[in-house]
Design an enzyme around this catalytic site. Sequence first.
Site, short mmCIF file in Angstrom:
data_model
loop_
_atom_site.label_atom_id
_atom_site.label_comp_id
_atom_site.label_asym_id
_atom_site.label_seq_id
_atom_site.Cartn_x
_atom_site.Cartn_y
_atom_site.Cartn_z
N THR A 173 28.48 -34.14 -36.92
CA THR A 173 29.54 -34.96 -36.38
C THR A 173 30.90 -34.30 -36.61
OG1 THR A 173 28.18 -36.70 -37.35
CG2 THR A 173 30.22 -37.39 -36.30
N PHE A 174 31.05 -33.65 -37.75
CA PHE A 174 32.36 -33.13 -38.15
C PHE A 174 32.68 -31.76 -37.59
CE2 PHE A 174 31.60 -36.54 -40.98
CZ PHE A 174 32.84 -37.04 -41.29
N GLY A 175 31.68 -31.04 -37.14
CA GLY A 175 31.94 -29.70 -36.62
C GLY A 175 30.70 -28.84 -36.67
N GLN A 176 30.94 -27.53 -36.79
CA GLN A 176 29.82 -26.59 -36.78
C GLN A 176 29.73 -25.88 -38.12
OE1 GLN A 176 30.48 -24.29 -32.83
NE2 GLN A 176 32.44 -25.03 -33.51
N VAL A 177 28.51 -25.51 -38.49
CA VAL A 177 28.32 -24.76 -39.73
C VAL A 177 27.77 -23.39 -39.36
CG1 VAL A 177 27.25 -24.72 -42.01
CG2 VAL A 177 27.91 -26.91 -41.00
N ASP A 290 25.61 -41.06 -47.16
CA ASP A 290 24.82 -40.53 -46.05
C ASP A 290 23.65 -39.69 -46.55
OD1 ASP A 290 24.06 -40.22 -43.42
OD2 ASP A 290 25.47 -38.61 -42.99
#
Length: 511
Positions: A173-177, A290
Amino acid sequence: MARASSSGLQHPSIRGSTSTPNTPLSHRAYQPQSLYPAGQQPVSFYPPPSVEPPQSRRQDGLRRVRDQRDLRPRISPQPAGRRADPNGTGFLSPTKSLTTHIVTTYSICNPSFRYETTHNPRRVLTKPSKPVHNDGFDNEDYDYILYVNDWLGQDEAQRCSKYLILDILGQGTFGQVVKCQNMKTHEIVAVKVVKNKPAYFNQSMMEVQILRMLNEECDPNDEHHILRLRETFIHKSHLCLVFELLSSNLYELIKQNQFGGLSTQLVKVFTAQLLDALTVLKEAQLIHCDLKPENILLKSLQSPTIKVIDFGSACHERQTVYTYIQSRFYRSPEVLLGLSYTSAIDMWSLGCIAVELFLGLPLFPGTSEYNQITRIVEMLGLPPTFMLEKGKQANNFFAWHPDEYGQRQYRLKSLEQYSREHGTNEQPGKKYFSHTTLPDIIRAAPMQKSSSKSPAEMEKETLHRTSFIDFVSGLLNLNPFERWTPQQARMHPFITGEKWTKPYVVRHFYL
Ligand SMILES: Nc1ncnc2c1ncn2[C@@H]1O[C@H](COP(=O)(O)OP(=O)(O)OP(=O)(O)O)[C@@H](O)[C@H]1O
């Protein structure tokens, strides 16, 4: 996004896409050595045994003796079709001319040929990759468009290291790793490149704050299974979090095992480590919010050591501002009912995860909030009356009528009533287990090669399962005030390895 599994279960959150090994772990077998799949054994750093025939080694020795005697460079006549090696004394083979020396070869053929690394086609890792925002650096989802061999963090002013992008590890959800190499230390790391939106930036700054506190104050020696944050920096307006590189997540492990479930022994090994991490969090009055198999990663494929990741939803027990938290399958009754919550919500998630690891399938795979609560009630009964009276969302799911003493008698609303009142089209949830109670489901799970197990082994496994049933019942208590804390749960015989004799009675801790 759909859970990419043969079971066809839907999952409420976005799944990471870490590359997954294909070969299954043996069903219900605890084999730490087998954590890496067949055909993907770790690379050996030892030289391979020599396969040269003894004669060739003797010839080699003779050549060395001759070379020692005659130190003059030997230049043999130029072979046909070969040009001189500009870096040596010999000649370039056609293979070298067309590979490592291709640029020179082209220049010889065409003197106006110029080569620039910047003209190399770059493999894009971000989807969609069409530039839309941030001067063309970001796509329509405000994700930074990442390319293999590109750089992150080359800003001198921030005094951060320079990272070479190697591959994508996951998306959330927050971005890419992304997998990167620190060009100063050469360490391979995982960098979370947060979306370029204030809400994600601010929430990720909370993740940074919480992880720094956990790493530096609560777990300075990295002993409690919590992800390590190396550094942070801003790259083209994107907050970047540099983490230690970990391996597959536990959902991938379950999947790799063809959803057949892990052995009680391996479930115990994982659960004990999670209780260790949750003890540290509880002592710091932090809630993960989570916890799920995707957020638990193996450190490597060689051992069953795990780490808890993704503190992007974590909060302090005194700052429980959000009500829509936890991934649905692992969402606690108090959150579903709209009650205030504590770190006990993580213990509920842990109960769900422990059972899922054992069974290979999620215990409560709700397709909606109503379906989630229905599954919980059908298996564990109604939540205590005080939760139904106080929960802000309780009236959505439950109806009541006064009994002969004027006390409210609650019942779950029918599928039809809930759908009518909320304008939804609730469907009866698919049943994944043939039994309805938790003890029956756990007892009925197939035993590994039961035919080959001796009666003594079968009896031992039955005892392990009885202990496991008692253990998860303490975590899956609907009442958060009675649910075991991590400190209490870690003293359970299932975790300590003591022989199971009778149901566990919690010891009280005064913290
Ligand atoms: N340290 C790490 N090493 C290897 N892979 C990682 C690491 N951290 C994250 N990943 C991969 O990236 C995925 C997304 O990471 P993370 O859960 O932190 O992102 P997120 O945006 O917060 O996701 P979510 O949608 O679950 O909130 C993980 O599921 C995992 O596959």
